[in-house]
Design a protein around this motif. Structure first.
Motif, PDB file in Angstrom:
ATOM      1  N   ALA A 118      -0.704  28.511 -28.929  1.00  0.00           N
ATOM      2  CA  ALA A 118      -1.028  27.109 -29.188  1.00  0.00           C
ATOM      3  C   ALA A 118      -0.261  26.194 -28.238  1.00  0.00           C
ATOM      4  CB  ALA A 118      -0.712  26.757 -30.640  1.00  0.00           C
ATOM      5  N   CYS A 121      -1.932  26.346 -24.883  1.00  0.00           N
ATOM      6  CA  CYS A 121      -3.201  25.613 -24.899  1.00  0.00           C
ATOM      7  C   CYS A 121      -2.957  24.110 -24.833  1.00  0.00           C
ATOM      8  CB  CYS A 121      -3.999  25.959 -26.154  1.00  0.00           C
ATOM      9  SG  CYS A 121      -4.764  27.598 -26.122  1.00  0.00           S
ATOM     10  N   CYS A 122      -1.909  23.640 -25.500  1.00  0.00           N
ATOM     11  CA  CYS A 122      -1.590  22.214 -25.466  1.00  0.00           C
ATOM     12  C   CYS A 122      -1.250  21.753 -24.054  1.00  0.00           C
ATOM     13  CB  CYS A 122      -0.426  21.908 -26.406  1.00  0.00           C
ATOM     14  SG  CYS A 122      -0.850  22.006 -28.165  1.00  0.00           S
ATOM     15  N   LEU A 142      -3.844  18.218 -30.941  1.00  0.00           N
ATOM     16  CA  LEU A 142      -4.280  19.598 -30.789  1.00  0.00           C
ATOM     17  C   LEU A 142      -3.285  20.557 -31.430  1.00  0.00           C
ATOM     18  CD1 LEU A 142      -6.174  21.757 -29.686  1.00  0.00           C
ATOM     19  CD2 LEU A 142      -4.936  21.638 -27.501  1.00  0.00           C
ATOM     20  N   LEU A 146      -4.341  23.192 -34.433  1.00  0.00           N
ATOM     21  CA  LEU A 146      -4.214  24.643 -34.288  1.00  0.00           C
ATOM     22  C   LEU A 146      -3.197  25.222 -35.271  1.00  0.00           C
ATOM     23  CD1 LEU A 146      -4.293  25.075 -30.392  1.00  0.00           C
ATOM     24  CD2 LEU A 146      -6.106  25.652 -32.009  1.00  0.00           C
ATOM     25  N   ASN A 149      -4.099  24.669 -39.041  1.00  0.00           N
ATOM     26  CA  ASN A 149      -5.506  24.885 -39.378  1.00  0.00           C
ATOM     27  C   ASN A 149      -5.652  25.417 -40.808  1.00  0.00           C
ATOM     28  OD1 ASN A 149      -7.931  27.041 -39.446  1.00  0.00           O
ATOM     29  ND2 ASN A 149      -8.465  25.332 -38.119  1.00  0.00           N
ATOM     30  N   LEU A 171      -6.485  32.813 -27.672  1.00  0.00           N
ATOM     31  CA  LEU A 171      -6.154  31.494 -27.138  1.00  0.00           C
ATOM     32  C   LEU A 171      -5.235  31.582 -25.927  1.00  0.00           C
ATOM     33  CD1 LEU A 171      -5.644  29.419 -30.422  1.00  0.00           C
ATOM     34  CD2 LEU A 171      -7.625  29.439 -28.894  1.00  0.00           C
ATOM     35  N   LEU A 366     -11.399  27.347 -34.044  1.00  0.00           N
ATOM     36  CA  LEU A 366     -10.123  27.254 -33.316  1.00  0.00           C
ATOM     37  C   LEU A 366     -10.309  26.907 -31.839  1.00  0.00           C
ATOM     38  CD1 LEU A 366      -8.207  30.130 -35.106  1.00  0.00           C
ATOM     39  CD2 LEU A 366      -7.636  27.702 -35.146  1.00  0.00           C
ATOM     40  N   SER A 369     -11.288  23.327 -31.185  1.00  0.00           N
ATOM     41  CA  SER A 369     -10.202  22.348 -31.307  1.00  0.00           C
ATOM     42  C   SER A 369      -9.782  21.827 -29.938  1.00  0.00           C
ATOM     43  CB  SER A 369      -8.990  22.977 -32.008  1.00  0.00           C
ATOM     44  OG  SER A 369      -9.326  23.518 -33.261  1.00  0.00           O
ATOM     45  N   LEU A 370      -9.810  22.702 -28.923  1.00  0.00           N
ATOM     46  CA  LEU A 370      -9.385  22.300 -27.579  1.00  0.00           C
ATOM     47  C   LEU A 370     -10.305  21.240 -26.994  1.00  0.00           C
ATOM     48  CD1 LEU A 370      -7.951  25.142 -27.987  1.00  0.00           C
ATOM     49  CD2 LEU A 370      -8.097  25.383 -25.515  1.00  0.00           C
TER      50      LEU A 370
END
Length: 502
Positions: A118, A121-122, A142, A146, A149, A171, A366, A369-370
């Motif tokens: 996560a 990804c952020c 974000l 994540l 969730n 992810l 999930l 979300s991005l």
């Protein structure tokens, strides 16, 4: 926003906060999946590898790929220090306090990988959009979507499964592709497939994207391929990664001549088209029509061919061919296009796949979300899909003590999702139209009927499946709508890209 400094502190606070919540959920209800994994601990701990996929003392036989079996094997060597009895194969439905504590703790601990994924990804989202406060920054929003969730919390930490670290692998592979670290992304995804084979739903997106963006080093102005730029070295490296991981996973069973047995466990098509708990997809509506026709007296041929000579029954080949949608990646060769394709593959598979479980909706929610923090269009789709998909998981928690917990957690996550995304795109206008808003509001009376009204009616004993049926069918309408909206959105974007190229 920088990953370190104050950014690192708020992310750490979010991660620690959700970890504390997971610890508070340890005493809650757990499903039969708890016994499934306890049995797998016992099988892998006591039996040689050659017997793992043959053992059938329990009805919950080992049916995950070999890497997950080895994961259970590793856990079993820690579990023995908590309670040796949980590792006895014959101890069916064994759930001592020590066993519950260990298995719950193992899920929380392995979620460290999800937390790291996560964080990565952020770092990939556009964090430059102006916001008055930290709470309005895309990276912060974000991170909450994540880490906190709702679906993942109740499925893993109440119902009980190990989805957290598996989604962490997925992810993290997505993040690596965004960072142009293609081989790492391919390696992570190959490993993931041999942990849980449901991720084969999104494999076509990886294959097409890696071929386009990694194996071809140049493209023409109109988006077509420069075949002279095709790199045989790069495709060889990708092939070696896939072959190496597959050899490590399946090699021992191939040597033992047990591959057919392993495959039969991984793909049990005899289980039928639909799971006992109807996933809220196309087949839920299909079955509802089937049941209706059966009630009014029309002959029911769901498993043999036709219903009233109008509704065809389908086989796995049809479902699989419908599930994999990559039609537009030949134009969208960037990471964002890849992510759109991955989400569309996941949602299409959920819509039409064979024996789909309701929890598979998280495979779409999930990664979506991005995109939800990058455009108002995707934010609107996310709100519709997430609210509906999460509500469809409510029947998983049917015991009275968990009713308050699931409703409270759902409300908190949903309110945050709506308020934060609305604040993020305040200049873009409403994220949902009036029809979408009314549809989502109607989930409230549906829940009141299922949890309060129906148990007081005389129908409870004669038709106990009514709440589940209503939930699956109503949520299927919202999820199908979100799927169509996403599909049209991607198709429109493909046409726009083609026109610009021309």
């Amino acid at each position: 926003m920088a990953a370190g400094g104050s950014g690192g502190r708020w992310f750490l606070a979010l991660a620690l906060g959700v970890s504390l919540l997971k610890c508070l959920l340890i005493p809650t209800y757990h499903s039969t999946d708890f016994e499934v994994h306890r049995n797998w601990l016992a099988i892998t701990h006591n039996l040689p590898v050659s017997q793992w996929y043959y053992e059938a003392t329990s009805e919950w036989t080992l049916d995950y790929p070999p890497f997950f079996a080895w994961f259970e094997y590793a856990l079993s060597h820690v579990a023995k220090y908590f309670d040796q009895e949980m590792l006895v194969i014959q101890n069916l439905n064994y759930s001592s306090h020590a066993t519950v504590f260990f298995q719950r703790l193992s899920v929380i601990f392995t979620d460290i990988l999800f937390v790291y994924a996560a964080h990565e990804c952020c770092r990939c989202v556009n964090g430059k959009r102006p916001g008055k406060e930290l709470l309005e920054k895309p990276m912060f929003v974000l991170a909450v979507l994540l880490l906190w969730n709702f679906g993942l919390l109740i499925v893993d930490h109440i119902h009980f499964q190990y989805n957290g670290f598996l989604f962490g692998l997925m992810l993290l592979s997505v993040a690596r592709l965004f960072q142009k670290r293609h081989l790492e992304g391919a390696l992570l995804f190959a490993v993931l497939l041999h942990f849980k084979h449901i991720y084969i739903y999104v494999a076509p997106a990886y294959c097409v994207y890696l071929l386009r963006s990694y194996c071809f080093t140049a493209n023409k102005a109109d988006g077509s391929l420069e075949w002279s730029s095709f790199s045989f070295l790069r495709i060889t490296l990708l092939g070696l990664i896939v072959c190496l991981i597959s050899a490590l996973s399946l090699g021992p069973f191939a040597v033992l001549g047990q591959l057919p047995q392993v495959i039969s466990r991984l793909f049990p098509f005899k289980r039928g088209l639909c799971h006992a708990y109807w996933a809220p997809n196309f087949w839920a509506l299909y079955n509802a029509v089937d049941k209706t026709l059966a009630v009014v007296g029309t002959v029911n041929y769901l498993n043999d061919g036709w219903i009233g000579s109008r509704i065809p029954a389908h086989r796995p080949s049809f479902c699989d061919s419908t599930s994999n949608t990559n039609f537009y990646l030949h134009l969208h060769i960037g990471p964002r296009g890849f992510l759109q394709c991955l989400i569309l593959c996941a949602l299409s598979s959920f819509m039409f796949g064979w024996h789909v479980h309701e929890k598979a909706i998280l495979l779409t929610i999930l990664p979506l979300s991005l995109l939800s923090v990058e455009s108002p269009k995707h934010a609107g789709i996310y709100l519709t899909l997430t609210t509906t998909g999460h509500f469809s998981l409510f029947p998983l928690l049917f015991t009275p003590p968990e009713i308050t917990t699931k409703i409270l957690l759902m409300l908190l996550f949903t309110v945050y999702s709506f308020s934060s995304l609305r604040a993020l795109f305040r200049k873009e206008g409403p994220l949902l139209n009036w029809l979408e808003t009314i549809y989502l509001i109607e989930l409230v009376p549906l829940e009141i009927f299922c949890e309060i009204v129906f148990p007081l009616t005389p129908w409870k004993l004669k038709f106990p499946f009514i709440p589940l049926l209503l939930t699956s069918v109503y949520c299927a309408l919202g999820i199908i709508y979100a799927w169509l909206k996403l599909y049209v959105s991607v198709l429109t974007e493909s046409v726009t890209v083609r026109q610009k190229a021309e």
